[in-house]
Design an enzyme around this catalytic site. Structure first.
Site, mmCIF file in Angstrom:
data_model
loop_
_atom_site.group_PDB
_atom_site.id
_atom_site.type_symbol
_atom_site.label_atom_id
_atom_site.label_comp_id
_atom_site.label_asym_id
_atom_site.label_seq_id
_atom_site.Cartn_x
_atom_site.Cartn_y
_atom_site.Cartn_z
ATOM 1 C CD GLU A 154 66.664 12.675 23.283
ATOM 2 O OE1 GLU A 154 67.536 12.443 22.454
ATOM 3 O OE2 GLU A 154 65.622 13.303 23.008
ATOM 4 C CG ASP A 159 59.723 16.298 22.948
ATOM 5 O OD1 ASP A 159 60.063 15.103 23.002
ATOM 6 O OD2 ASP A 159 60.302 17.140 22.249
#
Lengths: 415, 415
Positions: free
Chosen positions: A247, A145
C-alpha cells in the site's frame, strides 16, 4: 512484599498478540512466591488512565482456556492508539498512571505492542524510576509490519505472512482458469516497510514458478512507466500475471503512487474519492494495457486470520510473553524482548533483550540489497530470511464449523 | 465397443470443483470393463471446440495425487465462460463438438459447472441424441452462489460459507479492539441470491451474540434510510457494528444500491468511478452517522480459499463426481446430480438426479420467509438450513508453510 503484575495490549491487532498475552499471564501465575495477582488493563494505556483494570488470572478454568486464548485473533484485552505526551506536557497523565500502579500494588508491567507502544512503555518506566516507584517495565514486541529494530523479526508477522502467501496462491489459482490475458493485483499492508508484501514470494519455496510474478515494495522507488513495461513483458510470457504491491509504494518524488489518481472530485456525498494503490494500478493497467484486470485488498484479514497461524510464530509469541515475565523476575526493566537469529537452516533463534529507548520510534525496513535492481521482485536472501517464519501448521479449536474464540469478562473491574 | 469418458469444468472457480473432478476421474478409472480412457477438456466446452483435450487418467501416480487434487482450489482443467448458441444459430460449433466426441470415441461426458454450464450440457446432449450419437451427458453441480434449483444445495457453497463465517468472526474481533464507535461492512458475493451473505450468520451457532449484527440480502428490498436507522440503533447498543451485505442488494426501484453513488465523473484515466455496495455503504455511514467506518470485500478469496474447505462440502463434492459416473454407467443421460436433504439433525442427504432441462437457467433464491420482516437479518430456519453445510475441518497438504496444489500437464494433447 509481593507485587502484582499488570499486562496490557496496544496498537493494531495480530493473529498471535493474544498468544503473547497468554505467555505473560500463565508465566506470571507460575511464580506465586514473587507475583501476587495478574491484572489486565482494558484498552492498553487508556485503560490504566481510566481505571478499567480487571483480574485476569481468575478467568481461566482449564489449560484449554489458555489454548483458546492463544488461537484467538486481535487483542482480547482491547487496544488503543493513545499517544502519551512527554511528562512535561502531560504530567497529570503520568501521575494518574503512577497512582494506579500504587493502588493495585503493581511491581511488574508488561506492555505488548509495536513501535509507539514501546515509546509509551519507555516513558512510563522513566517516570516511575524518577518518582522512586519500583515498577519493572518490559515490552513484548507485536506487529504484523515486522518493522521493529534490533529484533530479528516480530511476533504476528509470521502468521500474517503465512496468510498472505497462502491467499496469493489461491488467488493465483483462481485467476488462471480462463484462457485469456489477465492481471490480478493484490494490495498488501505496510505503509513504510515491505515485509508483508515480500511474503507473497514464499509460494516459490514450493519449487515451481508460482505467482506473484511482480512484487513492489515501499523500499524501492515505484515508476508507473516501468510498471506498465513490467506487466507487458510478463503478459508476453504467460496468460495470467499476479502482482503483489505494498500500500505504501512511492514515486521518485516521495509521494504515494495512489495519490496521482486522486482527482479532487467528490462523490454524491461530497467526499473525495480516495483509492488505494491496488485500484490505482488496476486503472493504470486497464488504461495502458487494456486486458482484464482485478485488484483486491487483503485488508484486515491479513492481520486477523488466526485460523492460519504459523506454528513457529505462535510458539515464539507465547515464549516472548513468558520471557518478559522471566526478565522482570530477574530484575530487568526498560527492555523489550527480542529475537536473535542463530541460523536459517535449521532455523534457530535466541531470546534476548533490547533497551526500550533504542526500539521506540525506530522503523526497520527491508535492506535495498534484498530487493532486485529493477525494484520489481525480491532477492533470494529475502526469501531465505522469510521462509522459516511461516513454517508449521496449527490445529485451532473449532465448534459447529467455525473457530472458537476466547473472551474476557471485562465488566468485573478489580477492586 | 468400450467408450471413453470426457470431463470438463466451467464457470467460476470454487474450493471444491476439483474434488468433483477427482470423483469423476477416479470413479471413471474404476470401471475399466466399461470405460476406456478418461479425457479432460482444457477450458471447458471451449477446449472441446478447440481440440485441447488431454488424457487425465495417466496423470496420477499415487492415491496422494488424487488427494492433492481434491484440496486444490479453482478449476485444475481450466474453465470458460463460453455461452453456446442454440444449434440453429451455431450449427458449426455443435458439429465440431460431435466430431470431437467421435474422434475420441466419447460415450460419457461429465460437465462440472453452474447454471449456464447445465444449459450447455443440455444443448449438447440434445444435439447428440438428434444426430444418433450415443453420448451420455451428466452435469455435476458447482457454484459458490448456491443458486441451482432442485438440488438442496451446491458443491462449493459450503466451503465458501465456512470461509465467510470464519472471516467475519476474525474481522469482528479485529474491529472490536478500540473503545470507540465503529462500523465494519463486509461485501460478499451473490448478485441475485443471498446465500453466501447469509452464511455470515453461522457464527451464531457458537451460542453467543456474535457479529454480524446486520445482514442485507438481495432477496429483500434495500432502503438506505432504513439502513442508517438500523446502524444507529445497533451503535446505541454496542461500540462495534459488523454488517454483511450482498453485492447485489437493490433499491425498491430494482436498481443496485451501489449505483446511486455513481456520479458519472471520471478519474485521471478517464474511467468512470465504479464502486461496490461496500464502498457505498461506507460513504453513507460516514456521511450520515460520522463514526469510524471501514468496508472490505471478500472478493475472490471467498471462492478460492481451499485451505478452509468444509469437510462436508468436500466429501459431497467428491461423491457428486462419483455419482455422475455411476449414473452414466446406469444409462442415465441429460441429468444433473442433485442432493436431497433427508434431515437437518442428524444431517443426512440422498444423491438423486434432476433433468438438465429443468435446471438450466433457473435461479434458486432464498425464500423471503427465511429473512426477517425488516429485511436486515436472517431467520432461524435459514441458519438451520446453512449450518450443516460448513461442518467438519480438513487437513490440507502443506509444504514449506504453504498449501500444495495439484496441476495437470496440459501441454500433452491427446492423439
Amino acid at each position: 512484599m509481593k507485587k502484582n503484575l499488570l499486562v496490557a495490549q496496544s496498537g493494531g491487532p495480530t493473529a498471535v498478540i493474544n498468544a503473547s498475552l497468554c505467555g505473560v499471564i500463565r508465566e506470571g501465575m507460575r511464580h506465586p512466591e514473587e507475583i501476587g495477582m495478574v491484572y489486565g488493563a482494558v484498552n492498553g494505556i487508556q485503560g490504566i488512565l481510566e481505571g478499567t483494570i480487571i483480574r485476569v488470572d481468575d478467568q481461566f478454568e482449564t489449560a484449554a482456556d489458555f489454548e483458546l486464548l492463544c488461537h484467538t485473533p486481535s487483542s482480547a484485552l482491547g487496544s488503543c492508539r493513545y499517544k502519551m505526551p512527554s511528562p512535561d506536557k502531560g504530567p497529570e497523565q503520568y501521575a494518574k498512571i503512577l497512582a494506579m500502579f500504587r493502588k493495585y500494588n503493581i511491581g511488574y508491567f508488561a506492555y505488548i505492542g509495536g513501535n509507539d507502544s514501546m515509546d509509551t512503555a519507555n516513558k512510563i518506566a522513566d517516570y516511575c524510576y524518577e518518582h522512586g516507584e519500583e515498577v519493572r517495565v518490559v515490552g513484548v514486541p507485536k506487529t504484523i509490519d515486522n518493522d521493529l529494530p534490533i529484533t530479528d523479526h516480530c511476533p504476528g508477522f509470521g502468521s500474517a505472512a503465512k496468510y498472505i502467501a497462502t491467499t496469493l496462491m489461491e488467488v493465483a489459482a483462481d485467476a488462471e482458469v480462463y484462457p485469456m490475458k489477465s492481471v490480478v493485483i493484490a494490495e498488501i499492508m505496510g505503509r513504510n516497510a515491505g515485509w508483508l508484501t515480500a511474503a507473497a514470494s514464499l509460494t516459490r519455496e514450493l519449487g515451481g514458478s508460482y505467482a506473484p510474478q511482480l512484487i513492489y515494495l515501499p523500499e524501492a522507488v515505484f515508476d508507473p512507466e516501468q510498471f506498465v513495461e513490467d506487466v507487458r513483458r510478463e503478459l508476453d510470457k504467460r496468460d495470467t500475471v499476479v502482482i503483489a504491491v505494498s500500500e505504501g509504494v512511492r514515486l521518485a518524488d516521495g509521494s504515494y503512487a495512489a495519490e496521482s489518481m486522486q482527482s479532487g472530485q467528490v462523490d454524491a456525498f461530497g467526499h473525495k474519492y480516495l483509492a488505494g494503490v491496488g485500484k490505482y494500478l488496476e486503472r493504470l493497467t486497464a488504461d495502458r494495457i487494456g486486458c482484464k484486470v482485478r485488484s483486491l485488498e487483503l485488508s484486515v484479514m491479513q492481520r486477523a486470520a488466526a485460523h492460519l497461524q504459523s506454528a513457529t510464530d505462535l510458539e515464539e509469541a507465547v515464549r516472548a510473553g513468558e520471557k518478559a515475565v522471566e526478565a522482570m523476575l530477574r530484575g530487568d526493566t526498560r527492555i523489550m524482548i527480542a529475537y536473535r537469529r542463530i541460523s536459517d537452516a535449521p532455523y534457530r533463534i535466541a531470546y534476548e533483550t533490547a533497551p526500550l529507548g533504542e526500539v521506540a520510534n525506530v522503523e526497520h525496513k527491508i535492506p535495498r540489497k534484498w530487493i532486485n535492481e529493477a525494484g520489481n521482485d525480491v532477492r533470494e536472501e529475502l526469501v531465505r530470511y522469510l521462509a522459516p517464519l511461516i513454517q508449521g501448521e496449527v490445529s485451532i479449536p473449532m465448534k459447529n464449523g467455525v473457530p472458537m474464540h476466547f473472551s474476557f469478562d471485562k465488566t468485573r473491574l478489580a477492586d
